[in-house]
Design a protein around this motif. Structure first.
Motif, short mmCIF file in Angstrom:
data_model
loop_
_atom_site.label_atom_id
_atom_site.label_comp_id
_atom_site.label_asym_id
_atom_site.label_seq_id
_atom_site.Cartn_x
_atom_site.Cartn_y
_atom_site.Cartn_z
N ALA A 94 -23.48 11.10 -16.71
CA ALA A 94 -22.34 10.99 -15.82
C ALA A 94 -21.08 10.57 -16.56
N ALA A 95 -21.24 9.72 -17.58
CA ALA A 95 -20.09 9.23 -18.33
C ALA A 95 -19.53 10.27 -19.30
N GLN A 96 -20.38 11.11 -19.85
CA GLN A 96 -19.95 11.99 -20.93
C GLN A 96 -19.71 13.44 -20.52
N LEU A 97 -20.35 13.90 -19.48
CA LEU A 97 -20.15 15.27 -19.04
C LEU A 97 -18.88 15.37 -18.19
N ARG A 98 -18.35 16.55 -18.12
CA ARG A 98 -17.26 16.84 -17.20
C ARG A 98 -17.78 17.85 -16.17
N GLU A 99 -17.01 18.03 -15.09
CA GLU A 99 -17.42 18.93 -14.00
C GLU A 99 -18.81 18.54 -13.48
N VAL A 100 -19.01 17.25 -13.34
CA VAL A 100 -20.33 16.73 -12.98
C VAL A 100 -20.65 16.99 -11.51
N VAL A 101 -21.85 17.46 -11.28
CA VAL A 101 -22.39 17.60 -9.93
C VAL A 101 -23.59 16.67 -9.83
N ARG A 102 -23.64 15.86 -8.78
CA ARG A 102 -24.73 14.91 -8.60
C ARG A 102 -25.58 15.27 -7.38
N ARG A 103 -26.80 14.82 -7.41
CA ARG A 103 -27.64 14.79 -6.23
C ARG A 103 -27.80 13.34 -5.84
N VAL A 108 -27.64 13.39 -12.05
CA VAL A 108 -26.74 14.45 -12.51
C VAL A 108 -27.53 15.76 -12.56
N VAL A 109 -27.06 16.76 -11.84
CA VAL A 109 -27.76 18.04 -11.80
C VAL A 109 -27.02 19.14 -12.56
N GLU A 110 -25.71 18.99 -12.76
CA GLU A 110 -24.95 19.98 -13.51
C GLU A 110 -23.78 19.30 -14.20
N GLY A 111 -23.28 19.95 -15.23
CA GLY A 111 -22.09 19.47 -15.93
C GLY A 111 -21.93 20.20 -17.24
N TYR A 117 -21.38 15.80 -31.80
CA TYR A 117 -21.84 16.02 -33.17
C TYR A 117 -21.54 17.43 -33.68
N THR A 118 -21.40 18.40 -32.77
CA THR A 118 -21.15 19.78 -33.20
C THR A 118 -19.81 20.32 -32.73
N GLY A 119 -19.21 19.68 -31.71
CA GLY A 119 -17.97 20.16 -31.17
C GLY A 119 -18.11 21.36 -30.25
N THR A 120 -19.32 21.78 -29.94
CA THR A 120 -19.53 22.94 -29.08
C THR A 120 -19.77 22.50 -27.64
N ASP A 121 -19.42 23.37 -26.71
CA ASP A 121 -19.66 23.10 -25.29
C ASP A 121 -21.07 23.51 -24.92
N LEU A 122 -21.77 22.63 -24.22
CA LEU A 122 -23.12 22.90 -23.74
C LEU A 122 -23.15 22.71 -22.24
N THR A 123 -23.70 23.69 -21.54
CA THR A 123 -23.86 23.58 -20.10
C THR A 123 -25.15 22.83 -19.79
N PHE A 124 -25.04 21.82 -18.94
CA PHE A 124 -26.21 21.06 -18.52
C PHE A 124 -26.63 21.47 -17.12
N ARG A 125 -27.89 21.76 -16.96
CA ARG A 125 -28.51 21.94 -15.65
C ARG A 125 -29.81 21.15 -15.65
N LYS A 126 -30.04 20.41 -14.61
CA LYS A 126 -31.22 19.55 -14.58
C LYS A 126 -32.50 20.36 -14.71
N SER A 127 -32.50 21.59 -14.21
CA SER A 127 -33.70 22.43 -14.31
C SER A 127 -34.05 22.75 -15.76
N ASP A 128 -33.05 22.63 -16.65
CA ASP A 128 -33.27 22.85 -18.08
C ASP A 128 -32.73 21.64 -18.84
N GLY A 129 -33.05 20.46 -18.32
CA GLY A 129 -32.44 19.24 -18.81
C GLY A 129 -32.76 18.90 -20.25
N GLY A 130 -33.88 19.42 -20.76
CA GLY A 130 -34.25 19.12 -22.14
C GLY A 130 -33.31 19.68 -23.16
N ARG A 131 -32.40 20.57 -22.75
CA ARG A 131 -31.44 21.15 -23.68
C ARG A 131 -30.45 20.10 -24.19
N ILE A 132 -30.23 19.08 -23.37
CA ILE A 132 -29.35 17.97 -23.76
C ILE A 132 -30.17 16.69 -23.77
#
Length: 228
Positions: A94-103, A108-111, A117-132
């Motif tokens: 919640a603190a680090q993501l932007r465009e945060v969607v909560r349940r 946090v379910v999206e953001g 560390y890389t400077g790249t944008d990563l999309t977070f979705r709780k259904s694939d939460g292990g990506r972050i």
């Protein structure tokens, strides 16, 4: 306030970095801590010759495991954000993501994360939460070796959940590559973020009176010389 943005947990990023040739200078990310700030932290931190290996580190908390830093992402801690009804992982997201969607209030379910560390944008979705994943800037295993093995359990639990200084969301592959390495053995892939990382790592060390090795000190001093 920019001067202390890195200390307070605002993630400095370099989104959309251009490809650099070997002759191009690598400038620190805008808002990076200054050479004076990093040097001041280096002057305060304890330095030891090498990382001790006392043994006994076991992060797991299943029956029969030592659970030396407590249950992962526990809210039952006096660290910042503790006892607020939300687990530490969701607080960091919640603190680090932007465009945060909560349940509800906590989950946090999206953001979108701009990886520190890389400077790249990563999309977070709780259904694939292990990506972050959530990285301990000063790794738990390193902290154990450097002195946390002798801390009381409540201090270790606080350290593992201290989102004010020691936790950053990052991509899973980057986090796994870092492992429990310290700065002499691992630095962020995005070189413009090295000043940020150096200050962040040293802030944790100073805050918890953890030492750094002589090799870490040399690496961080080299970084400091290139800070603005």
């Amino acid at each position: 306030m920019r001067k202390w943005a890195w200390l307070l947990g605002t993630v400095l990023v370099v989104a959309g970095c251009a490809v650099l040739t070997p002759d191009d200078p690598v400038l620190p990310a805008p808002g990076s801590p200054t050479r004076a700030e990093v040097s001041a932290l280096l002057d305060r931190v304890r330095v030891i010759a090498a990382r001790p290996r006392p043994g006994g580190y076991e992060r797991g908390c299943k029956p029969g495991q030592a659970c030396v830093f407590g249950t992962a992402w526990s809210d039952d801690t006096d660290a910042p954000g503790g006892h607020d009804g939300c687990d530490t992982r969701n607080n960091v997201l919640a603190a680090q993501l932007r465009e945060v969607v909560r349940r509800g209030r906590c989950v946090v379910v999206e953001g979108v994360l701009t990886d520190p560390y890389t400077g790249t944008d990563l999309t977070f979705r709780k259904s694939d939460g292990g990506r972050i994943q959530i990285d301990h800037v000063y790794p738990l295993a390193a902290a154990w070796d450097m002195g946390a093995a002798h801390w009381p359990p409540d201090r270790r639990l606080r350290f593992a959940n201290d989102l004010s200084v020691n936790l950053l969301a990052t991509g899973a592959s980057t986090n796994q590559t870092k492992g429990d390495d310290t700065p002499a053995d691992w630095l962020p892939p995005a070189r413009p973020n090295h000043c940020f990382y150096a200050a962040k790592y040293l802030t944790v060390a100073v805050s918890y009176d953890l030492p750094i090795t002589a090799a870490d000190s040399a690496t961080l001093r080299d970084i400091a010389r290139g800070c603005p």
